[in-house]
Design a protein around this motif. Structure first.
Motif, PDB file in Angstrom:
ATOM      1  N   ASN A 161       0.813  -1.213   0.000  1.00 16.10           N
ATOM      2  CA  ASN A 161       0.000   0.000   0.000  1.00 16.10           C
ATOM      3  C   ASN A 161       0.848   1.264   0.000  1.00 16.10           C
ATOM      4  N   ALA A 162       2.014   1.165   0.588  1.00 17.36           N
ATOM      5  CA  ALA A 162       2.943   2.297   0.609  1.00 17.36           C
ATOM      6  C   ALA A 162       4.330   1.750   0.904  1.00 17.36           C
ATOM      7  N   MET A 163       5.326   2.384   0.321  1.00 19.79           N
ATOM      8  CA  MET A 163       6.699   1.942   0.565  1.00 19.79           C
ATOM      9  C   MET A 163       7.639   3.086   0.280  1.00 19.79           C
ATOM     10  N   GLY A 164       8.576   3.271   1.169  1.00 23.53           N
ATOM     11  CA  GLY A 164       9.492   4.373   0.942  1.00 23.53           C
ATOM     12  C   GLY A 164      10.552   4.482   1.997  1.00 23.53           C
ATOM     13  N   TRP A 165      11.094   5.683   2.123  1.00 21.27           N
ATOM     14  CA  TRP A 165      12.260   5.933   2.959  1.00 21.27           C
ATOM     15  C   TRP A 165      12.017   7.045   3.960  1.00 21.27           C
ATOM     16  N   PHE A 166      12.524   6.799   5.153  1.00 18.36           N
ATOM     17  CA  PHE A 166      12.576   7.792   6.213  1.00 18.36           C
ATOM     18  C   PHE A 166      14.027   7.889   6.662  1.00 18.36           C
ATOM     19  N   ARG A 167      14.329   8.915   7.442  1.00 21.52           N
ATOM     20  CA  ARG A 167      15.682   9.025   7.975  1.00 21.52           C
ATOM     21  C   ARG A 167      15.640   9.629   9.367  1.00 21.52           C
ATOM     22  N   GLN A 168      16.691   9.326  10.125  1.00 22.35           N
ATOM     23  CA  GLN A 168      16.803   9.850  11.469  1.00 22.35           C
ATOM     24  C   GLN A 168      18.242  10.248  11.737  1.00 22.35           C
ATOM     25  N   ALA A 169      18.433  11.524  11.946  1.00 25.59           N
ATOM     26  CA  ALA A 169      19.743  12.051  12.286  1.00 25.59           C
ATOM     27  C   ALA A 169      19.911  12.040  13.801  1.00 25.59           C
ATOM     28  N   PRO A 170      21.146  12.036  14.287  1.00 27.67           N
ATOM     29  CA  PRO A 170      21.369  12.017  15.735  1.00 27.67           C
ATOM     30  C   PRO A 170      20.658  13.173  16.441  1.00 27.67           C
ATOM     31  N   GLY A 171      19.907  12.829  17.468  1.00 25.30           N
ATOM     32  CA  GLY A 171      19.213  13.840  18.249  1.00 25.30           C
ATOM     33  C   GLY A 171      17.952  14.390  17.616  1.00 25.30           C
ATOM     34  N   LYS A 172      17.565  13.833  16.475  1.00 26.73           N
ATOM     35  CA  LYS A 172      16.377  14.336  15.786  1.00 26.73           C
ATOM     36  C   LYS A 172      15.349  13.225  15.625  1.00 26.73           C
ATOM     37  N   GLN A 173      14.127  13.632  15.331  1.00 25.15           N
ATOM     38  CA  GLN A 173      13.062  12.666  15.102  1.00 25.15           C
ATOM     39  C   GLN A 173      13.181  12.061  13.708  1.00 25.15           C
ATOM     40  N   THR A 196      15.526  10.912  -5.890  1.00 27.84           N
ATOM     41  CA  THR A 196      14.493  10.302  -6.725  1.00 27.84           C
ATOM     42  C   THR A 196      14.187   8.906  -6.200  1.00 27.84           C
ATOM     43  N   ILE A 197      12.926   8.666  -5.916  1.00 29.33           N
ATOM     44  CA  ILE A 197      12.504   7.343  -5.510  1.00 29.33           C
ATOM     45  C   ILE A 197      11.937   6.618  -6.719  1.00 29.33           C
ATOM     46  N   SER A 198      12.273   5.355  -6.834  1.00 28.87           N
ATOM     47  CA  SER A 198      11.744   4.525  -7.912  1.00 28.87           C
ATOM     48  C   SER A 198      11.453   3.138  -7.359  1.00 28.87           C
ATOM     49  N   ARG A 199      10.814   2.318  -8.173  1.00 28.03           N
ATOM     50  CA  ARG A 199      10.456   0.993  -7.662  1.00 28.03           C
ATOM     51  C   ARG A 199      10.425  -0.035  -8.773  1.00 28.03           C
ATOM     52  N   ASP A 200      10.583  -1.272  -8.340  1.00 29.61           N
ATOM     53  CA  ASP A 200      10.426  -2.431  -9.210  1.00 29.61           C
ATOM     54  C   ASP A 200       9.333  -3.275  -8.565  1.00 29.61           C
ATOM     55  N   ASN A 239       9.219  -6.154  -5.542  1.00 33.20           N
ATOM     56  CA  ASN A 239       8.850  -5.502  -4.275  1.00 33.20           C
ATOM     57  C   ASN A 239      10.020  -4.691  -3.718  1.00 33.20           C
ATOM     58  N   THR A 240      10.628  -3.946  -4.581  1.00 33.85           N
ATOM     59  CA  THR A 240      11.848  -3.202  -4.229  1.00 33.85           C
ATOM     60  C   THR A 240      11.678  -1.733  -4.548  1.00 33.85           C
ATOM     61  N   VAL A 241      12.161  -0.906  -3.649  1.00 34.25           N
ATOM     62  CA  VAL A 241      12.227   0.523  -3.912  1.00 34.25           C
ATOM     63  C   VAL A 241      13.678   0.969  -3.848  1.00 34.25           C
ATOM     64  N   TYR A 242      13.951   2.022  -4.579  1.00 35.33           N
ATOM     65  CA  TYR A 242      15.288   2.582  -4.646  1.00 35.33           C
ATOM     66  C   TYR A 242      15.206   4.072  -4.300  1.00 35.33           C
ATOM     67  N   LEU A 243      16.277   4.576  -3.767  1.00 33.08           N
ATOM     68  CA  LEU A 243      16.373   6.009  -3.528  1.00 33.08           C
ATOM     69  C   LEU A 243      17.702   6.484  -4.092  1.00 33.08           C
ATOM     70  N   GLN A 244      17.630   7.202  -5.186  1.00 30.23           N
ATOM     71  CA  GLN A 244      18.825   7.803  -5.779  1.00 30.23           C
ATOM     72  C   GLN A 244      19.007   9.170  -5.139  1.00 30.23           C
ATOM     73  N   MET A 245      20.132   9.351  -4.497  1.00 26.44           N
ATOM     74  CA  MET A 245      20.418  10.602  -3.797  1.00 26.44           C
ATOM     75  C   MET A 245      21.599  11.290  -4.460  1.00 26.44           C
ATOM     76  N   ASN A 246      21.350  12.448  -5.011  1.00 32.06           N
ATOM     77  CA  ASN A 246      22.381  13.239  -5.680  1.00 32.06           C
ATOM     78  C   ASN A 246      22.609  14.541  -4.918  1.00 32.06           C
ATOM     79  N   SER A 247      23.706  15.174  -5.216  1.00 30.78           N
ATOM     80  CA  SER A 247      24.056  16.458  -4.589  1.00 30.78           C
ATOM     81  C   SER A 247      23.923  16.378  -3.071  1.00 30.78           C
ATOM     82  N   LEU A 248      24.479  15.344  -2.507  1.00 33.59           N
ATOM     83  CA  LEU A 248      24.343  15.130  -1.081  1.00 33.59           C
ATOM     84  C   LEU A 248      25.029  16.224  -0.276  1.00 33.59           C
ATOM     85  N   LYS A 249      24.421  16.520   0.859  1.00 35.70           N
ATOM     86  CA  LYS A 249      24.904  17.553   1.758  1.00 35.70           C
ATOM     87  C   LYS A 249      25.212  16.940   3.126  1.00 35.70           C
ATOM     88  N   PRO A 250      26.072  17.568   3.899  1.00 32.59           N
ATOM     89  CA  PRO A 250      26.345  17.033   5.239  1.00 32.59           C
ATOM     90  C   PRO A 250      25.072  16.862   6.078  1.00 32.59           C
TER      91      PRO A 250
END
Length: 122
Positions: free
Chosen positions: A32-44, A68-72, A76-87
């Motif tokens: 029904n839904a699939m994706g990515w979350f993230r958690q940095a130190p000290g943050k939600q 960019t998120i994509s899927r196959d 049952n796979t999702v991908y996250l292409q991350m460009n221009s990454l920042k600290p």
């Protein structure tokens, strides 16, 4: 039960790219839904990008234009292409999936992966 296997994290310099993958397996009749979350130190934990029912995509403002998120669906796979990454993208990235486990099931369990570390150096 559903298992999520994440891969693709690592250490990269600012401006670089990484591609995360997450494969779901187990009791899945429909995703029904699939994706990515993230958690940095000290943050939600926060949304990064997610496919929701009907194929729509939600991106966090911080991800728009860079990630960019994509899927196959067959895998049952999702991908996250991350460009221009920042600290400030440094975090543990978690895959999340909301499934209908069997035909006619009234429940829609939610599962999290173990997370993959992304570290962006300045």
């Amino acid at each position: 039960q559903v298992q999520l296997v994440e891969s693709g994290g690592g250490l990269v310099q600012a401006g670089g790219s990484l591609r995360l993958s997450c494969a779901a397996s187990g009791s899945i009749f429909r995703i029904n839904a699939m994706g990515w979350f993230r958690q940095a130190p000290g943050k939600q934990r926060e949304l990064v990008a997610v496919f929701i029912s009907g194929g729509s995509i939600n991106y966090a403002d911080s991800a728009k234009g860079r990630f960019t998120i994509s899927r196959d669906n067959a895998k049952n796979t999702v991908y996250l292409q991350m460009n221009s990454l920042k600290p400030e993208d440094t975090a543990v990235y978690y895959c999340n999936v909301l499934v209908t486990p069997t035909y006619g099931s009234a429940s829609a369990p939610n599962y999290w992966g173990r997370g993959t570390q992304v570290t962006v150096s300045s």
